[in-house]
Design a protein around this motif. Sequence first.
Motif, PDB file in Angstrom:
ATOM      1  N   UNK A  42       0.795  -1.238   0.000  1.00  0.00           N
ATOM      2  CA  UNK A  42       0.000   0.000   0.000  1.00  0.00           C
ATOM      3  C   UNK A  42       0.828   1.288   0.000  1.00  0.00           C
ATOM      4  N   UNK A  43       2.119   1.208  -0.293  1.00  0.00           N
ATOM      5  CA  UNK A  43       2.946   2.413  -0.335  1.00  0.00           C
ATOM      6  C   UNK A  43       3.819   2.392  -1.587  1.00  0.00           C
ATOM      7  N   UNK A  44       4.173   3.548  -2.128  1.00  0.00           N
ATOM      8  CA  UNK A  44       5.117   3.561  -3.242  1.00  0.00           C
ATOM      9  C   UNK A  44       6.401   2.839  -2.855  1.00  0.00           C
ATOM     10  N   UNK A  45       6.893   2.006  -3.753  1.00  0.00           N
ATOM     11  CA  UNK A  45       8.089   1.212  -3.457  1.00  0.00           C
ATOM     12  C   UNK A  45       9.299   2.129  -3.278  1.00  0.00           C
ATOM     13  N   UNK A  46      10.317   1.584  -2.609  1.00  0.00           N
ATOM     14  CA  UNK A  46      11.575   2.286  -2.455  1.00  0.00           C
ATOM     15  C   UNK A  46      11.707   3.086  -1.181  1.00  0.00           C
ATOM     16  N   UNK A  47      10.617   3.276  -0.443  1.00  0.00           N
ATOM     17  CA  UNK A  47      10.684   4.073   0.773  1.00  0.00           C
ATOM     18  C   UNK A  47      11.457   3.362   1.875  1.00  0.00           C
ATOM     19  N   UNK A  48      11.731   2.093   1.677  1.00  0.00           N
ATOM     20  CA  UNK A  48      12.603   1.369   2.605  1.00  0.00           C
ATOM     21  C   UNK A  48      14.080   1.550   2.256  1.00  0.00           C
ATOM     22  N   UNK A  49      14.359   2.086   1.056  1.00  0.00           N
ATOM     23  CA  UNK A  49      15.740   2.239   0.580  1.00  0.00           C
ATOM     24  C   UNK A  49      16.223   3.685   0.630  1.00  0.00           C
ATOM     25  N   UNK A  50      15.328   4.648   0.402  1.00  0.00           N
ATOM     26  CA  UNK A  50      15.724   6.046   0.295  1.00  0.00           C
ATOM     27  C   UNK A  50      14.601   6.946   0.798  1.00  0.00           C
ATOM     28  N   UNK A  51      14.968   8.147   1.239  1.00  0.00           N
ATOM     29  CA  UNK A  51      13.963   9.097   1.699  1.00  0.00           C
ATOM     30  C   UNK A  51      13.177   9.605   0.500  1.00  0.00           C
ATOM     31  N   UNK A  52      11.902   9.814   0.716  1.00  0.00           N
ATOM     32  CA  UNK A  52      11.030  10.252  -0.373  1.00  0.00           C
ATOM     33  C   UNK A  52      11.516  11.555  -0.994  1.00  0.00           C
ATOM     34  N   UNK A  53      12.070  12.455  -0.196  1.00  0.00           N
ATOM     35  CA  UNK A  53      12.559  13.728  -0.726  1.00  0.00           C
ATOM     36  C   UNK A  53      13.748  13.524  -1.650  1.00  0.00           C
ATOM     37  N   UNK A  55      14.318  10.763  -3.401  1.00  0.00           N
ATOM     38  CA  UNK A  55      13.803  10.147  -4.629  1.00  0.00           C
ATOM     39  C   UNK A  55      13.170  11.214  -5.510  1.00  0.00           C
ATOM     40  N   UNK A  56      12.362  12.087  -4.919  1.00  0.00           N
ATOM     41  CA  UNK A  56      11.714  13.143  -5.697  1.00  0.00           C
ATOM     42  C   UNK A  56      12.746  14.048  -6.357  1.00  0.00           C
ATOM     43  N   UNK A  57      13.789  14.405  -5.622  1.00  0.00           N
ATOM     44  CA  UNK A  57      14.838  15.250  -6.202  1.00  0.00           C
ATOM     45  C   UNK A  57      15.527  14.545  -7.349  1.00  0.00           C
ATOM     46  N   UNK A  58      15.741  13.243  -7.211  1.00  0.00           N
ATOM     47  CA  UNK A  58      16.372  12.473  -8.280  1.00  0.00           C
ATOM     48  C   UNK A  58      15.494  12.476  -9.531  1.00  0.00           C
ATOM     49  N   UNK A  59      14.186  12.368  -9.356  1.00  0.00           N
ATOM     50  CA  UNK A  59      13.270  12.427 -10.501  1.00  0.00           C
ATOM     51  C   UNK A  59      13.450  13.746 -11.246  1.00  0.00           C
ATOM     52  N   UNK A  60      13.479  14.833 -10.500  1.00  0.00           N
ATOM     53  CA  UNK A  60      13.621  16.140 -11.144  1.00  0.00           C
ATOM     54  C   UNK A  60      14.977  16.285 -11.830  1.00  0.00           C
ATOM     55  N   UNK A  61      16.039  15.885 -11.166  1.00  0.00           N
ATOM     56  CA  UNK A  61      17.364  16.074 -11.747  1.00  0.00           C
ATOM     57  C   UNK A  61      17.578  15.201 -12.982  1.00  0.00           C
ATOM     58  N   UNK A  62      16.828  14.107 -13.098  1.00  0.00           N
ATOM     59  CA  UNK A  62      16.918  13.291 -14.305  1.00  0.00           C
ATOM     60  C   UNK A  62      16.139  13.895 -15.471  1.00  0.00           C
ATOM     61  N   UNK A 107       3.632  15.377  -1.488  1.00  0.00           N
ATOM     62  CA  UNK A 107       4.225  16.619  -0.980  1.00  0.00           C
ATOM     63  C   UNK A 107       5.701  16.711  -1.369  1.00  0.00           C
ATOM     64  N   UNK A 108       6.417  15.596  -1.318  1.00  0.00           N
ATOM     65  CA  UNK A 108       7.825  15.595  -1.696  1.00  0.00           C
ATOM     66  C   UNK A 108       7.996  15.890  -3.180  1.00  0.00           C
ATOM     67  N   UNK A 109       7.133  15.314  -3.993  1.00  0.00           N
ATOM     68  CA  UNK A 109       7.181  15.580  -5.433  1.00  0.00           C
ATOM     69  C   UNK A 109       6.847  17.040  -5.723  1.00  0.00           C
ATOM     70  N   UNK A 110       5.827  17.556  -5.061  1.00  0.00           N
ATOM     71  CA  UNK A 110       5.448  18.957  -5.257  1.00  0.00           C
ATOM     72  C   UNK A 110       6.582  19.893  -4.862  1.00  0.00           C
ATOM     73  N   UNK A 111       7.315  19.561  -3.807  1.00  0.00           N
ATOM     74  CA  UNK A 111       8.439  20.378  -3.353  1.00  0.00           C
ATOM     75  C   UNK A 111       9.497  20.511  -4.441  1.00  0.00           C
ATOM     76  N   UNK A 112       9.595  19.494  -5.295  1.00  0.00           N
ATOM     77  CA  UNK A 112      10.557  19.515  -6.393  1.00  0.00           C
ATOM     78  C   UNK A 112       9.976  20.102  -7.675  1.00  0.00           C
ATOM     79  N   UNK A 113       8.770  20.656  -7.584  1.00  0.00           N
ATOM     80  CA  UNK A 113       8.152  21.266  -8.759  1.00  0.00           C
ATOM     81  C   UNK A 113       7.556  20.273  -9.731  1.00  0.00           C
TER      82      UNK A 113
END
Length: 373
Positions: A42-53, A55-62, A107-113
């Motif tokens: 019931x949660x987006x995967x990867x939150x056990x490996x990295x902080x959501x913020x 991950x969101x920043x990585x999405x934007x920088x890519x 919220x983390x995704x929105x923070x990255x625009x």
Amino acid sequence: MDEPVPLPALPLRTSGRWILDANGQRFKLASVSWYGAEEMDYVPAGLERAHRSAIAKQVRTMGFNSVRLPWSNEMFELNPVVSDGVIAANPDLEGRRALEVFDAVIEALAHEGLVVILDNHVSDADWCCSDTDGNGLWYTNGYPEASWLADWRGMVTRYRNQPAVVAAELRNEPRPANGVTPVWGGGDPATDWHAAAERGGNAVLGVDPDLLIVVQGLNYGADLSGPYTLPIQLAVENRLVYAAHDYAWFHNGLASYQDLKATLGDAWGYLLVQNQPYTAPVWVSEFGTCHTSATCVTDTTGQGFWFSSIRQYLIEADIDWAYWALNGTQARGTGRTFGAEETYGVLDTSWSAPASAALHGALEAIIPVTQEP
């Protein structure tokens, strides 16, 4: 925390084949799907490996500007307290319910625009998709159409004041389920996806008239020939986007780019022809390939040839798209292993860097806007 990155001028709207921002400028969706919330944890995967913020920043920088977030009706209605293990790298979320984690990710995704497209992926929380998983229609015995509509109203109400949520993708990959095959039109409420999509879209717009309404085609999203004679009509104008899916296995024995171009043109590319009764934006909301070999990305035959060809098609018409998937690791679902490498993912298993420079580079090349209204 870093300063927030501004969101685009919102809300988005459509004009002809284009998606536009609030200033009337083109906003091309260059998206990635971050799956997991629709599955068994019931949660987006990867939150056990990295902080959501992070991950969101990585999405934007890519280079991506938007994220497609799948959810299930079970996730929304059950809304359980999530286990600590699946959010281990986000300890501030311990003891939270599934929707609260979903909130925090948005919220983390929105923070990255980054803007977010909500995707009703399945009814029952699980990996998707097949003819036998029971989730091929917009309803099931456990989650009838009334629940689908109510859950959409609930999700839209929840994010009514979150400007980063810009669109509702009504249902993922309509296909046969439990002996019932959906069709485009006909009027039977059990099979008519066209009519159901209009009901679903208008239910969403009744709560938030500023959202884009995304309607997929039949046959796993591959077939949008229906709108040629029977377009979707919504209660609010300039809100409709069609969504198509494409994968290598949709094209057995693909011999040439021209063959792919002809097939896709008939299936959904025609919708981009301006000034027709059916004209609307098309968002290829899923396409993807493996990252385990160079031949996955570019080759003269097989999957790499298809991937090169679909990218050429996207480039030629400058089509909006969403790659499947962001994930470095799998979510828990039937036939899947929690934490195993996601071989179709953009990220590596640490969720902190691209898994393949070749794949990332191929996607970077189709991000720029090359055509304007």
